[in-house]
Structure formats: structure tokens, C-alpha cells
Scaffold this active site. Structure first.
Site, short mmCIF file in Angstrom:
data_model
loop_
_atom_site.label_atom_id
_atom_site.label_comp_id
_atom_site.label_asym_id
_atom_site.label_seq_id
_atom_site.Cartn_x
_atom_site.Cartn_y
_atom_site.Cartn_z
N ARG A 239 0.86 -1.18 0.00
CA ARG A 239 0.00 0.00 0.00
C ARG A 239 0.90 1.23 0.00
NH1 ARG A 239 -3.60 -2.67 -1.46
NH2 ARG A 239 -5.67 -2.96 -0.57
N GLU A 268 -3.47 7.58 -4.47
CA GLU A 268 -3.88 7.04 -5.79
C GLU A 268 -5.20 7.67 -6.23
OE1 GLU A 268 -3.95 2.78 -5.45
OE2 GLU A 268 -1.88 2.71 -4.81
N HIS A 286 -1.31 0.21 -9.73
CA HIS A 286 -1.91 -0.72 -8.76
C HIS A 286 -2.52 -1.95 -9.45
CE1 HIS A 286 -3.80 -0.88 -4.47
NE2 HIS A 286 -3.58 -2.10 -4.94
C1 GLV Z 1 -5.09 -5.09 -3.76
O1 GLV Z 1 -4.33 -4.21 -3.55
C2 GLV Z 1 -5.69 -5.87 -2.72
O2 GLV Z 1 -5.58 -5.51 -1.54
O3 GLV Z 1 -6.32 -6.89 -3.05
#
Ligand code: GLV
Length: 325
Positions: A239, A268, A286
Site C-alpha cells: 500500500r 492514488e 496498482h
Molecule cells: C489489492 O491491492 C488488494 O488488496 O487486493
């Protein structure tokens, strides 16, 4: 009355089919933009279940108006967008989608590591720009991944899957985690637990695999970046806020580390222009778990757990299992 499920934004159709087959009425906001907090607040009031994504903030204030809500099913493993304590206080079950995305996310982590170390996006830009004149002894030379030391921060499912891949590259694997992995896992993965500071000092690649929580926000900041070798790379597929992005930009600009491979960012979809200006940064939008098969299964798993709660069954992946007791 059949249970009503609010689906906050576009999903793979499997999710809708599963909810309908379980007898739910689906209130589907089939848009990629999602809803404003006000729109979400209005619609969630009528919902028994919520199928949401990591781009949907679910704070306590939203839940305060959701009197009928029994379950929030997040189509992701991370759930830092949801106030879990507030959900638990209201006896709302929260579910997520672990396991299914572990291998795909580990694949992408290796891809980022290789991309930044071997300068792949830079090389491709060079070729497409028509700049390639000849083979040259020092053209676009990068760094070795094989045989290097990999430091894995957070040694859960994804961290371990990355370690498994690193063995194929004959990397030395260090890890930092709150708790040691079982001895058989350490043996199988040839991984050694060390304090975070030592990991930062010794690793050629530092890869982050912790969930975002108050304890991990800005886990990697000025002091931690200063401990890394100037030849080392930082990889983040966890993250964005786990890294202090301003500190990372400064460290990269000052040459305190060799580069960064980033799939996640602090705000983001905003990506600081300073990061994009650096050739030794590989930046992705991402896409850690983004394969068609995995994302389809994530939608189905979340929908199944949502329907399970609403039909009185136990969900497979509760985040707050105490609510089910
Ligand atoms: C993606 O980032 C997730 O947490 O599945």
C-alpha cells in the site's frame, strides 16, 4: 423480503450472477467512477449487504446510517478503506479475498524488481523512440537480481510467495516481521528473520508486504531510507502510505538508493511528477493482482461470502470473525 446487496462499482459479471442465484436483489452501480460519499450514503441505507472495492471509503459515518447492513464484502485482500472497528461495533461482518491473489501479486513483485533492476521500461522507451543505433558494451546496463540479497518486510502469504520465487533466482532472503515464521517455513524458503534496520542495511532489494494500518503507515521514512545501501532498490506492491512518498522522492533525488519499483502510491491515482521524472523509477497503476482469472475469482469469492452471510451461512473469509460468534 429478499436481501438487497449494493454493488458499489463495475465488477466481473460472475459476482452479480452469484448474488442473484442466492436470491439477492442487486442494486448495481455499474460504473467505473463509483459514487460520491453522499450517493453511497443514500443507497447503503437500503442495503443488507455491500460489495465494495478498495477505492470505496467506508468510514464510521457511512455505517452510522446503514441500519440494515449485515455484511461488507471487499473485493481485495487489503481493507484499510473500511473502518473495521466501526463495522464490528455494529455487528457488521466484513469479508475480504485473501489467498486467491497471492501468487499473482508475488509474480508482479518479481516483475517490478526485474523491470527496475534491468531498466526494462527505460530500454523499451529508448527502442520505441528510435534511439537504438547499435549493440554497445555499456548500453542500458542494469543490476543483477540473481544472487542478490532480498529483504522482505512482512512475511505473510504474499511475502512468503515472493521468497519462494527468490529461491529460483538464488537470492539470499532476509525478512522482518512481528512474529517469526514457523521453522519449517524458514527452512523451506531459506529465509532468515532479522530486525528491520538490519534488513534495510543488508538488502539489495527491499520488498514491502505489510498491510496498511496505523502501525505500518510511513514504516519506510527518512530514517529507514537512509539505512538502505545506495545501490539498493525499494519495491512496493503493498500500500502506498507504507512509504513516506516525499521522503522517497528526496532519497531518490539525492542518490541514497538506486531506484524504486512502485505499484502503489500514497494518494492514488495521483502519482507525484517528481517520481515520474526519475528514470530509475518504474511506476504501475496498482495492478498487483490484475490477471483476468484472479480478478474474476476475487469478484466471485466476495459475492459468495456476501450471499453466505445474508443466507445465514458462515463466510469463508471474515476479517472480523468475532462478530460471527
Ligand atoms: C489489492 O491491492 C488488494 O488488496 O487486493
Amino acid at each position: 423480503m429478499p436481501p438487497r446487496v449494493l454493488v458499489t462499482r463495475h465488477v466481473y459479471p460472475a459476482a452479480i450472477a452469484i448474488l442473484q442465484e442466492a436470491g439477492c436483489v442487486v442494486d448495481y452501480h455499474d460504473s467505473r467512477d463509483g459514487m460520491t460519499p453522499e450517493q453511497l450514503g443514500r443507497r447503503v441505507r437500503h442495503a443488507d449487504g455491500l460489495l465494495c472495492q478498495l477505492t470505496d471509503p467506508i468510514p464510521a459515518e457511512l455505517l452510522a446510517g446503514a441500519d440494515k447492513l449485515q455484511v461488507i464484502s471487499q473485493i481485495a485482500v487489503g481493507h484499510d478503506n473500511i473502518d473495521i472497528a466501526a463495522a464490528s461495533a455494529r455487528r457488521i461482518v466484513v469479508t475480504n479475498t485473501p489467498d486467491v491473489l497471492t501468487e499473482a501479486t508475488a509474480d508482479l513483485t518479481l516483475a517490478l524488481m526485474l523491470a527496475v533492476a534491468r531498466r526494462l521500461p527505460e530500454a523499451e522507451r529508448f527502442l520505441r523512440a528510435g534511439s537504438w543505433q547499435r549493440w554497445e558494451i555499456d548500453l542500458l546496463c542494469g543490476n543483477d537480481v540473481h544472487g542478490a540479497t532480498l529483504g522482505i518486510v512482512g512475511f505473510g502469504r504474499i511475502g512468503r510467495a515472493v521468497a519462494r520465487r527468490a529461491r529460483g533466482f538464488r537470492m539470499r532472503v532476509l525478512y522482518a516481521a512481528r512474529n517469526p515464521a514457523p521453522p519449517e517455513v524458514e527452512r523451506e524458503l531459506e529465509a532468515r528473520q532479522v530486525p528491520l534496520d538490519m534488513l534495510l542495511q543488508r538488502s539489495d532489494y527491499v520488498s514491502l508486504h505489510v498491510p496498511l494500518s496505523p502501525a505500518t503507515e510511513h514504516l519506510i521514512g527518512v530514517a529507514q531510507l537512509a539505512r538502505m545501501k545506495p545501490t539498493a532498490f525499494l519495491i512496493n506492491t503493498a500500500r502506498g502510505p507504507v512509504v513516506d512518498e516525499r521522503a522517497l522522492i528526496a532519497a531518490l533525488e539525492e542518490g541514497l538508493l538506486a531506484g524504486a519499483g512502485l505499484d502503489v502510491f500514497e494518494r492514488e491515482p495521483a502519482v507525484p511528477a517528481e517520481l515520474l521524472a526519475l528514470p530509475n523509477v518504474v511506476a504501475l497503476p496498482h495492478v498487483g493482482s490484475a490477471t483476468v482469472a484472479v480478478r474474476t475469482r476475487m469478484c466471485a469469492i466476495a459475492a459468495r461470502d456476501c450471499a453466505a452471510v445474508l443466507t445465514g451461512e458462515r463466510p469463508e473469509h471474515p476479517v472480523n470473525p468475532e462478530v460471527l460468534e
